[in-house]
Design a protein around this motif. Structure first.
Motif, PDB file in Angstrom:
ATOM      1  N   TYR A 121       0.833  -1.200   0.000  1.00 18.56           N
ATOM      2  CA  TYR A 121       0.000   0.000   0.000  1.00 18.56           C
ATOM      3  C   TYR A 121       0.874   1.258   0.000  1.00 18.56           C
ATOM      4  CZ  TYR A 121      -3.335   3.551   1.453  1.00 18.56           C
ATOM      5  OH  TYR A 121      -4.109   4.682   1.527  1.00 18.56           O
ATOM      6  N   GLU A 122       1.932   1.257   0.789  1.00 20.20           N
ATOM      7  CA  GLU A 122       2.825   2.420   0.833  1.00 20.20           C
ATOM      8  C   GLU A 122       3.486   2.648  -0.528  1.00 20.20           C
ATOM      9  OE1 GLU A 122       3.018   4.691   3.206  1.00 20.20           O
ATOM     10  OE2 GLU A 122       1.568   3.547   4.406  1.00 20.20           O
ATOM     11  N   THR A 123       3.846   1.577  -1.200  1.00 20.62           N
ATOM     12  CA  THR A 123       4.411   1.699  -2.541  1.00 20.62           C
ATOM     13  C   THR A 123       3.382   2.282  -3.498  1.00 20.62           C
ATOM     14  OG1 THR A 123       5.892  -0.176  -2.162  1.00 20.62           O
ATOM     15  CG2 THR A 123       5.453   0.411  -4.460  1.00 20.62           C
ATOM     16  N   LEU A 124       2.147   1.770  -3.420  1.00 18.92           N
ATOM     17  CA  LEU A 124       1.074   2.287  -4.266  1.00 18.92           C
ATOM     18  C   LEU A 124       0.851   3.778  -4.000  1.00 18.92           C
ATOM     19  CD1 LEU A 124      -1.200   1.823  -6.326  1.00 18.92           C
ATOM     20  CD2 LEU A 124      -2.660   1.109  -4.402  1.00 18.92           C
ATOM     21  N   LYS A 125       0.856   4.170  -2.734  1.00 18.02           N
ATOM     22  CA  LYS A 125       0.680   5.587  -2.392  1.00 18.02           C
ATOM     23  C   LYS A 125       1.803   6.436  -2.970  1.00 18.02           C
ATOM     24  CE  LYS A 125       0.147   6.583   1.927  1.00 18.02           C
ATOM     25  NZ  LYS A 125      -0.120   6.739   3.362  1.00 18.02           N
ATOM     26  N   SER A 126       3.038   5.923  -2.874  1.00 16.10           N
ATOM     27  CA  SER A 126       4.170   6.713  -3.367  1.00 16.10           C
ATOM     28  C   SER A 126       4.136   6.850  -4.892  1.00 16.10           C
ATOM     29  CB  SER A 126       5.495   6.107  -2.909  1.00 16.10           C
ATOM     30  OG  SER A 126       5.763   4.907  -3.587  1.00 16.10           O
ATOM     31  N   LYS A 127       3.614   5.839  -5.574  1.00 13.92           N
ATOM     32  CA  LYS A 127       3.517   5.883  -7.044  1.00 13.92           C
ATOM     33  C   LYS A 127       2.284   6.665  -7.481  1.00 13.92           C
ATOM     34  CE  LYS A 127       6.615   2.429  -7.987  1.00 13.92           C
ATOM     35  NZ  LYS A 127       7.848   2.741  -8.613  1.00 13.92           N
ATOM     36  N   GLY A 128       1.323   6.780  -6.575  1.00 12.99           N
ATOM     37  CA  GLY A 128       0.094   7.505  -6.886  1.00 12.99           C
ATOM     38  C   GLY A 128      -1.103   6.582  -6.891  1.00 12.99           C
ATOM     39  N   ARG A 184     -10.323   1.702  -5.602  1.00 14.29           N
ATOM     40  CA  ARG A 184      -9.374   2.611  -4.955  1.00 14.29           C
ATOM     41  C   ARG A 184      -9.892   3.026  -3.581  1.00 14.29           C
ATOM     42  NH1 ARG A 184      -8.621   5.940  -8.826  1.00 14.29           N
ATOM     43  NH2 ARG A 184     -10.257   7.392  -8.273  1.00 14.29           N
ATOM     44  N   GLU A 233      -3.814   7.042  -8.010  1.00 18.80           N
ATOM     45  CA  GLU A 233      -4.545   7.143  -9.274  1.00 18.80           C
ATOM     46  C   GLU A 233      -4.239   5.986 -10.210  1.00 18.80           C
ATOM     47  OE1 GLU A 233      -1.948   9.709  -8.683  1.00 18.80           O
ATOM     48  OE2 GLU A 233      -3.329  10.325  -7.125  1.00 18.80           O
ATOM     49  N   LEU A 234      -3.176   5.239  -9.906  1.00 18.79           N
ATOM     50  CA  LEU A 234      -2.857   4.058 -10.717  1.00 18.79           C
ATOM     51  C   LEU A 234      -4.015   3.063 -10.702  1.00 18.79           C
ATOM     52  CD1 LEU A 234       0.881   3.396  -9.735  1.00 18.79           C
ATOM     53  CD2 LEU A 234       0.024   4.206 -11.945  1.00 18.79           C
TER      54      LEU A 234
END
Length: 152
Positions: A30-37, A47, A39-40
């Motif tokens: 989740y933290e990786t997803l947040k850092s990448k955005g 989402r 919106e992905l």
């Protein structure tokens, strides 16, 4: 009177009766997803479910386990229960608990306190287990929705 009970069971349950727990969640993905955005994740519903799971559900779980006063079993109940039960424990030559004498003789106040503590522990554990089941349901919903997105 003076009857010994197998320590394997009694001491195991005594140990876990007032044990506190901490909530450990793997949030790296989740933290990786947040850092990448976030919106992905193009599906708005998915989402929002992911955000709700990680930002709300897991946070509530952590707070219940670690911060909510009533859930601090060691702090709230151990000393009192230990004061009532410890005089009945038997110990071997190494100092390890080797049993408990039954029946437990308690005065009326000790009995009522013990029953009240046990009732509170059971209700609070039932409450947290119910919350865990709700989170498990949310996790499965998110997992299933992700699979649907992947499979088209």
């Amino acid at each position: 009177m003076g009857k010994k009970v197998n320590t394997d069971s009694v001491m195991f349950h005594y140990h876990y009766l007032t044990r506190d727990f901490i909530s450990i969640q793997n949030v790296a993905g989740y933290e990786t997803l947040k850092s990448k955005g976030l919106e992905l994740v193009e599906n708005d519903s998915l989402r929002l479910k992911i955000i709700g799971l990680y930002e709300y559900d897991y946070n509530i779980l952590r707070k219940l386990e670690e911060e909510y006063h009533e859930m601090q079993f060691q702090k709230n109940y151990f000393k009192e229960l230990n004061n009532i039960l410890a005089p009945h424990f038997n110990f071997d030559s190494t100092g390890a608990a080797s049993g408990i004498e039954l029946p437990l003789y308690m005065d009326d106040i000790q009995k009522k306190k013990s029953l009240l503590y046990l009732w509170k522990i059971q209700n609070n554990r039932d409450f947290i287990l119910t919350y865990y089941l709700q989170i498990e349901k949310s996790i499965n919903e998110v997992r299933n929705q992700i699979q649907k997105e992947i499979n088209g």
